[in-house]
Design a protein around this motif. Structure first.
Motif, short mmCIF file in Angstrom:
data_model
loop_
_atom_site.label_atom_id
_atom_site.label_comp_id
_atom_site.label_asym_id
_atom_site.label_seq_id
_atom_site.Cartn_x
_atom_site.Cartn_y
_atom_site.Cartn_z
N LEU A 173 46.91 54.84 41.57
CA LEU A 173 45.75 53.99 41.27
C LEU A 173 46.13 52.94 40.23
N ARG A 182 48.12 50.27 41.89
CA ARG A 182 47.31 49.34 42.71
C ARG A 182 46.54 48.36 41.84
N LEU A 183 46.04 48.85 40.69
CA LEU A 183 45.19 47.99 39.85
C LEU A 183 46.01 47.01 39.02
N THR A 184 47.16 47.46 38.52
CA THR A 184 47.86 46.63 37.53
C THR A 184 49.28 46.26 37.94
N LEU A 212 40.05 43.16 36.18
CA LEU A 212 39.64 44.00 37.30
C LEU A 212 38.42 43.35 37.94
N SER A 213 38.50 43.09 39.25
CA SER A 213 37.34 42.52 39.94
C SER A 213 36.30 43.62 40.16
N ASP A 251 35.16 44.69 42.93
CA ASP A 251 35.63 45.56 44.01
C ASP A 251 36.64 46.57 43.49
N GLN A 252 37.60 46.05 42.68
CA GLN A 252 38.62 46.94 42.13
C GLN A 252 37.96 48.02 41.28
N GLU A 289 36.43 50.59 43.42
CA GLU A 289 37.50 51.43 43.99
C GLU A 289 37.96 52.45 42.95
N LEU A 290 38.12 51.97 41.70
CA LEU A 290 38.54 52.85 40.61
C LEU A 290 37.57 54.00 40.42
N GLN A 318 31.75 50.92 33.67
CA GLN A 318 31.39 50.16 34.87
C GLN A 318 29.98 49.59 34.75
#
Lengths: 183, 532
Positions: B308, B311-313, B331-332, B334-335, B338-339, B443
């Protein structure tokens, strides 16, 4: 008991569930190293030695043994003693205090043996280059056969490099090619 | 209204003429005292009922070439208010001796030995002045942190390496078991020397610093802006904790106000780092009791968190995320969803696993009453982080000295009073759930805005700052002093491992050697962060 079984069934097989190593980064392994690795055929026993890394390379080596990468399926086994090893994986720049233990480990490992320098630090000391505490990269102290760059290299990249290393022509295929006339 | 208790005024009343002056730097009070007054004053801060200060950091600074003196700094964290209080003293000219505070404040033990090795300043009255960082084969008279010591010197060995002088116990039936520096698993190097009579351990002597790479000296070759990459490589598993602590120190010096969005993102990444380490450690501890099933599941979950991160960073260990002034990676929406979805899966998965682990009698039997670290011992050693919290020391910088976004995010601090392996596992498990809760909370709260701010001021040479981050292991402290042309003059790094390693020597006494790997894993300390 049933909980454990349920959990195992629910989880299923996770081996191989990892993104492939980034394309464009092909590992070139010297033919001499491939020739040396030929002796070990499909089974390679590795001993890991840390000579001063930041422990990220160790974590990636540990990750190789988890169910996702499971390098035992590729015939690669991690040994607990250098006396049981075919190959030494060395991580980190060699520090002033670890130079002695590294040479001892090299002496203790039975011949024939391979030395794999894992990570940028082991290859060229990385960010620690020149420091008074660092005596040099691994190949200054012991002969290195394979270099796997990265800070740290991803487990998928390590697997790719090890696969490349063992791609060497086996005696059987050489014999087969000789007699079948199909080079 | 009750008058507010002011520790500095309190000290001034008591020690009046013995205090040279009092100053404040970025909100931290500093009491400057003559060398001969350090012991009585620090002892008072440590023992007084109202102050009860724990020694959090002790370090030296060589002020040459600008001024002909050394400085010694003592940082205390007060028990009630969790405020910082600093004591500072000068060693002018050729003075090389200072009075040791170790006989009264045990936590100073390794710090004073380190100062002796790195600066050649000798703590008089120290009960154990063996070499710590420089092993016996290092040449005499080499003190790497002297300003005039070239960072790239090549050291000449004095004698073959490998000789160790430890504390030995002699007697009939007493055996020594040396272990290391190269261990059986994929672990970092360190030398342990057990003295046993029969099965139980009577004494453990640690010899570390095999991996000493000269990090603090390397920092002095960097500019303030250039040190982040080095901070990330001090201890790979705490990449983000170290880079965050370093960036915060530079930001204090440059008076940068980090944008809110960047502060929230820093908290997200710090919690992700805590997650993958804690999940991995729970598995590792189970593995040390030969419970391979839990280990396999935990390492599978840890791998999910690492993937994860990747994928993010773009880095499994969150390298290159922090930069001075903010974060380099956004982080968008969407990201972020997903997180959160992925973490929800991981939490459910982990909760099921917890229920399997919790009912395993043979596992609990190994965990309970193994490797007990008593609260008093932990306090005397100044133990920090999750090991401290498992022994009843209720300290967490996220709550006590909020950094990043924690001033707006109340953290429920986990704790236990048993101090055994089980307590440390329980604290980890609660922190895993808490980290996931915090990310979910973020979030909801994550504000929009810029990711980075620019510097406000150009401080003079000699300005300094202190910063602290609660990494997954515990308090990471950075002291940063500027030299000429924005070069770093001194950077003192303290990984929580440095204070927790000596405490492990106390926790193993009376346990059997086969339990040592288990106790060691439950502390889960870094060798690289300790050795620097």
């Amino acid at each position: 008991m049933f909980k454990i079984l349920k959990k195992s069934f629910k989880t299923g097989i996770v081996t191989g569930q990892y993104p492939p190593a980034p394309a464009g980064q092909k590992f070139s392994v010297a033919p001499t190293a491939q020739k040396k690795a030929e002796l070990f055929r499909k089974s390679l026993t590795i001993r890991e030695v840390d000579t001063g890394s930041c422990n990220a390379c160790e974590m990636e080596m540990n990750a190789l043994a988890n169910p996702v990468y499971d390098i035992e399926r590729l015939g690669i086994h991690i040994a607990a003693s250098p006396r049981h090893a075919d190959a030494l994986v060395v991580t980190g720049p060699v520090t002033v205090s670890m130079e002695g233990p590294l040479k001892d480990v090299f002496k203790t490992t039975p011949n024939p043996k391979l030395v794999i320098a894992l990570g940028d630090c082991a290859i060229n000391c990385g960010i620690f280059k020149g420091s008074y505490g660092v005596t040099g990269p691994v190949d200054q102290h012991i002969p290195v056969d394979v270099r796997i760059p990265g800070c740290p290299p991803r487990p998928s990249e390590i697997i790719e490099a090890l696969t490349e290393l063992r791609k060497g022509v086996t005696t059987f295929t050489r014999w087969f090619r000789k007699f079948s006339g199909n080079p | 209204m009750e008058p507010v208790f002011n520790p500095v005024e309190h000290l001034q009343c008591l020690f009046g003429p013995a205090i040279n002056r009092v100053s404040t730097n970025h909100g931290i009070p500093v009491v400057h005292v003559p060398t001969n007054q350090v012991l009585p004053i620090t002892r008072y801060i440590h023992a007084n009922e109202e102050l009860r200060g724990t020694l959090s950091l002790l370090w030296a600074v060589d002020r040459r070439p600008r001024e002909e003196r050394y400085e010694l700094w003592y940082l205390f964290t007060l028990a009630e208010s969790k405020d910082w209080l600093m004591v500072s003293t000068d060693l002018p000219g050729e003075e090389r001796l200072f009075e040791s505070i170790t006989p009264k404040i045990h936590a100073a033990n390794w710090y004073e030995r380190e100062i002796r090795d790195m600066f050649g300043l000798i703590a008089q009255g120290h009960p154990d002045l063996r070499r710590l960082v420089r092993h016996n084969h290092w040449p005499k008279g080499v003190h790497p942190l002297h300003t005039n010591f070239p960072w790239n010197s090549i050291l000449q060995w004095r004698q073959p390496p490998g000789s160790v002088d430890g504390h030995f116990i002699h007697g009939e039936g007493v055996f020594e078991v040396p272990v290391g520096p190269i261990h059986a698993g994929i672990i970092e190097p360190g030398h342990f020397r057990f003295t046993v009579a029969g099965e139980p351990i009577m004494h453990l002597d640690l010899q570390h610093f095999w991996k000493h790479r000269g990090v603090e000296k390397l920092f002095e070759q960097q500019t303030l802006a250039g040190g982040v990459a080095l901070a990330e490589r001090i201890s790979g598993d705490t990449t983000l904790g170290h880079s965050l602590a370093y960036c915060q120190a530079v930001e204090t010096l440059w008076e940068i106000h980090v944008p809110r969005r960047a502060r929230y993102l820093r908290s997200v990444f710090l919690e992700l780092e805590r997650l993958h380490n804690h999940i991995g450690d729970v598995g590792g501890i189970c593995n040390d009791t030969a419970y391979a099933l839990a280990h396999a599941h935990c390492s599978r979950l840890k791998e999910r968190v690492l993937q994860l991160n990747d994928r993010l960073t773009g880095s499994r260990f969150l390298r290159g995320v922090n930069c001075v002034g903010g974060v380099g990676i956004d982080l968008s929406t969407d990201q972020f969803s997903e997180l959160v979805t992925e973490l929800e899966h991981i939490e459910n998965d982990f909760t099921e696993l917890e229920q399997i682990i919790a009912v395993n009698a043979s596992l609990i039997d190994r965990f309970e009453s193994t490797g007990i670290l008593k609260k008093q011992t932990a306090w005397d050693h100044g133990v920090v982080g999750l090991v401290g919290r498992a022994s009843g020391i209720d300290r967490d910088l996220r709550r006590d000295r909020p950094f990043a976004a924690y001033d707006e995010l109340p953290v429920r601090v986990a704790g236990s009073s048993h101090g055994d392996v089980r307590a440390r596992v329980q604290v980890r498990v609660s922190e895993i759930h808490e980290s996931i809760r915090l990310i979910r909370e973020i979030q909801r709260l994550l504000p929009d805005g810029p990711l980075k701010s620019d510097r406000q001021v150009a401080p003079d040479a000699g300005a300094w700052a202190l910063s602290a981050v609660e990494g997954w292991r515990g308090e990471i402290l950075y002291f940063l002093m500027i030299g000429e042309h924005e070069q770093i003059h001194r950077c003192k790094v303290r990984d929580p491992s440095f204070v927790n390693w000596p405490a492990i020597q106390m926790a193993v006494i009376g346990n059997i050697i086969p339990d040592f790997p288990l106790i060691n894993k439950s502390f889960s300390l870094s060798y690289a962060g300790n050795d620097l």
